[in-house]
Structure formats: structure tokens, C-alpha cells
Design a protein around this motif. Structure first.
Motif, PDB file in Angstrom:
ATOM      1  N   GLN A   2       1.091  -1.284  -0.170  1.00  0.00           N
ATOM      2  CA  GLN A   2      -0.352   0.099   0.087  1.00  0.00           C
ATOM      3  C   GLN A   2       0.609   1.425  -0.069  1.00  0.00           C
ATOM      4  N   LEU A   3       1.974   1.161   0.932  1.00  0.00           N
ATOM      5  CA  LEU A   3       2.522   2.328   0.567  1.00  0.00           C
ATOM      6  C   LEU A   3       3.563   2.845  -0.623  1.00  0.00           C
ATOM      7  N   TRP A   4       4.221   1.360  -1.628  1.00  0.00           N
ATOM      8  CA  TRP A   4       4.114   2.036  -2.682  1.00  0.00           C
ATOM      9  C   TRP A   4       3.195   2.285  -3.704  1.00  0.00           C
ATOM     10  N   MET A   5       1.893   1.829  -3.551  1.00  0.00           N
ATOM     11  CA  MET A   5       0.936   2.348  -4.503  1.00  0.00           C
ATOM     12  C   MET A   5       0.954   3.525  -4.053  1.00  0.00           C
ATOM     13  N   LEU A   9       1.285   6.418  -6.580  1.00  0.00           N
ATOM     14  CA  LEU A   9       0.032   7.602  -7.208  1.00  0.00           C
ATOM     15  C   LEU A   9       0.157   9.111  -7.257  1.00  0.00           C
ATOM     16  N   TRP A  10       1.348   9.721  -5.983  1.00  0.00           N
ATOM     17  CA  TRP A  10       1.621  10.762  -5.298  1.00  0.00           C
ATOM     18  C   TRP A  10       2.582  11.431  -6.596  1.00  0.00           C
ATOM     19  N   LEU A  11       3.410  10.116  -6.909  1.00  0.00           N
ATOM     20  CA  LEU A  11       4.228  10.583  -8.111  1.00  0.00           C
ATOM     21  C   LEU A  11       3.514  11.083  -9.280  1.00  0.00           C
ATOM     22  N   GLY A  28      -1.477  16.003  -3.367  1.00  0.00           N
ATOM     23  CA  GLY A  28      -1.263  15.075  -4.417  1.00  0.00           C
ATOM     24  C   GLY A  28      -1.120  13.831  -2.927  1.00  0.00           C
ATOM     25  N   LEU A  29      -0.910  13.944  -1.817  1.00  0.00           N
ATOM     26  CA  LEU A  29      -0.457  13.416  -1.215  1.00  0.00           C
ATOM     27  C   LEU A  29      -2.105  12.265  -0.581  1.00  0.00           C
ATOM     28  N   LEU A  30      -2.996  13.599  -0.018  1.00  0.00           N
ATOM     29  CA  LEU A  30      -4.478  13.057   0.668  1.00  0.00           C
ATOM     30  C   LEU A  30      -4.801  12.463  -0.801  1.00  0.00           C
ATOM     31  N   ILE A  31      -4.461  12.904  -2.040  1.00  0.00           N
ATOM     32  CA  ILE A  31      -5.669  12.284  -3.127  1.00  0.00           C
ATOM     33  C   ILE A  31      -4.800  10.772  -3.423  1.00  0.00           C
ATOM     34  N   ALA A  32      -3.681  10.718  -3.556  1.00  0.00           N
ATOM     35  CA  ALA A  32      -2.733   9.269  -3.721  1.00  0.00           C
ATOM     36  C   ALA A  32      -4.017   8.275  -2.202  1.00  0.00           C
ATOM     37  N   LEU A  33      -3.731   9.541  -1.010  1.00  0.00           N
ATOM     38  CA  LEU A  33      -4.228   7.953   0.428  1.00  0.00           C
ATOM     39  C   LEU A  33      -5.809   7.695   0.188  1.00  0.00           C
ATOM     40  N   LEU A  38      -9.662   4.437  -1.493  1.00  0.00           N
ATOM     41  CA  LEU A  38     -11.277   3.160  -1.932  1.00  0.00           C
ATOM     42  C   LEU A  38     -10.590   1.457  -3.080  1.00  0.00           C
ATOM     43  N   LEU A  39      -9.391   1.892  -3.275  1.00  0.00           N
ATOM     44  CA  LEU A  39      -8.772   1.184  -4.270  1.00  0.00           C
ATOM     45  C   LEU A  39      -8.726  -0.407  -3.069  1.00  0.00           C
ATOM     46  N   ARG A  40      -8.165  -0.279  -2.531  1.00  0.00           N
ATOM     47  CA  ARG A  40      -7.789  -1.659  -1.350  1.00  0.00           C
ATOM     48  C   ARG A  40      -7.258  -2.594  -2.028  1.00  0.00           C
TER      49      ARG A  40
END
Lengths: 162, 119
Positions: A2-5, A9-11, A28-33, A38-40
């Protein structure tokens, strides 16, 4: 995983917005989180000691795909420009040989990415029915290429939890 | 340095334009939907990819966006080609002059349970 994802996404967000201001980094970090929540994604363990092997396999996979794409592109270009259109289309069944569905899906994606081959269907036990423009190689050559893809993908993809 | 970047950008633009033209020629010359997908689904995509590479080299401000576009194109292009080929096969569009068809034995049977109409 999950951390990698989240990091990936942030990048992607930062690359698309091309803005490194602090407020944009936070957004960006909030959107990635949010997207990760959502995707789990499946909690596959990613061991640090496997990363060099994965990176090496990924590099080899990239080179192999690049070579296939380049040679396939030249071949399709030659067919298109030849006045006689010397194609020999066929649908051949290529066993994926991979146990994981993700490896089969990525194999099918790679085959379809190469000009001159499109996977039409994936049948039982990962059989990939592939439409090729020119069937000049023996079946064993296609199977050997798929075995190479499968072996590299098995090393690249994290092992599912047992 | 600028001259080198300019040469790379020019090479990428010419390659992109050539691939795009080849994709278009393929659509006109290939005999059926499946063979046309080889031209449009991939050769056409590489045309756009090369043009984006030219943008990366020549327009530093758009590097991130262009890289992401290349990534998304390479991810989505094959999926589109596969979806179109699968849809064409399922709707019964025949292959033009096939040498061999290993998928033929599945043609008379449903491809999976989802295709079987429920009573």
C-alpha cells in the motif's frame, strides 16, 4: 504494497500537475491516500531483500519487450508497405504457464503490445488465443518466448500471501 | 547541447509521423478487422508515443505530463486492441484468409459461464 501504491500515485499526480509547491504536495498526498483507501490493493508482502532481484528482472523484461516491440513494428511496417501484402494470419493457442492470474494478464498485455500479435481470448488454464499477422515460426518458438516472459514476471511480481 | 536535443526531437517527430502514416495505410490495406487492429491499435499508438518523446525532449515544461501520457498509452493501447478483437470475435466477424484457427473449437461453445443465458 500500500505504501508503494501511495508513493506511486503521488508521483503520478506531481508529474501531471508539474507543481512542487507545498500545498500541491499535500493535495497530491491526500488524493493518493484517498485512492488507495478506495481501491484497497491486495496486501502482498514486498520484502526489501527481493527488490534488487525484482529491479534486475524488470530491467530485463523491459529490454525484452522493447526488442519485441521494435522488431514487431518493423515487421508490420514491412507488411504494410509491401505491394503484395505478404501476411499469413492465424490464431494460435499459447499457454501462459503462469499460476497467478496477474502474470497471465500481464503476459497477454505484453503480447498485445508487440505489433503483429493480439490476444483475442484467454481460455481455461491461462490459454492465450493470439491472432498473429505472420505465422512463420514453429509453435515451440512462441512457447519459449512465453516461458521467458513468465519466468521474469514471476520474479517481478510480489508473491501472494500463503 | 541544444543542437543534439533538436536532432533527437526531429528524429522523434519524423518517426512519429511515419508510424502514424503506416497505421493509416494499414487500416486501408489490411483485409479484416483483426489485421487492421495490428496497424491502428499499436503502430498508431507508437506514432503518438514518438511525438510525445519529441515533446519531452523539446518542451521541458511538459515532461511530466508527456511521460505520464506515454505510460497511459502503453497501458491502455493493448487493452483497447484486445477488447476490440474480442468483441469482433464474439459478434462473429470472420477472419480473412486464416492459415490456422486454434480458437475455432470454442466458437460453437459459450466462452464462459457469463455467456450462458440464464433460464
Amino acid at each position: 504494497m500500500q505504501l508503494w501504491m501511495i508513493f506511486g500515485l503521488w508521483l503520478v499526480y506531481l508529474a501531471l500537475t508539474s507543481n512542487l509547491e507545498f500545498s500541491n504536495l499535500v493535495v497530491g498526498l491526500l488524493i493518493a491516500l484517498g485512492l488507495t483507501a478506495l481501491l484497497r490493493p491486495s496486501p502482498y508482502p514486498l520484502r526489501l531483500q527481493r527488490i534488487p532481484g525484482m529491479a534486475w528482472a524488470l530491467l530485463r523484461y523491459g529490454i525484452m519487450v522493447g526488442k519485441d516491440v521494435f522488431l514487431g513494428g518493423l515487421q508490420v511496417a514491412r507488411f504494410t508497405l509491401d505491394p503484395k501484402l505478404p501476411i499469413h494470419p492465424a490464431v494460435i493457442a499459447i499457454p501462459s504457464g503462469a499460476e497467478a492470474e496477474l502474470a497471465t494478464a500481464l503476459s497477454a498485455h505484453t503480447i498485445t503490445l508487440s505489433p503483429g500479435a493480439v490476444v483475442i481470448e484467454i481460455g481455461e488454464q491461462g490459454m492465450m488465443y493470439t491472432h498473429t499477422l505472420d505465422v512463420t515460426m514453429p509453435d515451440e518458438a512462441y512457447f519459449k518466448m512465453q516461458r521467458q516472459r513468465r519466468d521474469l514476471l514471476t520474479r517481478i511480481l510480489p508473491s501472494p500471501p500463503t | 547541447m541544444d543542437a543534439i536535443l533538436q536532432i533527437i526531437a526531429i528524429f522523434a517527430v519524423i518517426s512519429g509521423a511515419a508510424f502514424s502514416i503506416l497505421g493509416l495505410l494499414g487500416v486501408i490495406r489490411m483485409p479484416d478487422v483483426y489485421t487492421r487492429l495490428h496497424a491502428t491499435g499499436k503502430v498508431g499508438v507508437f506514432g503518438v508515443v514518438f511525438l510525445l518523446i519529441a515533446a519531452i525532449v523539446w518542451l521541458p515544461a511538459g515532461r511530466g505530463k508527456a511521460l505520464m501520457l506515454i505510460l497511459f498509452l502503453l497501458l491502455a493501447g493493448p487493452v483497447t486492441a484486445h477488447a476490440l478483437a474480442s468483441a469482433a470475435y464474439r459478434t462473429g466477424i470472420p477472419f480473412a484468409r486464416p492459415i490456422r484457427d486454434d480458437l475455432e473449437h470454442l466458437a460453437s461453445a459459450p466462452l464462459n459461464d457469463a455467456d450462458t443465458p440464464s433460464a
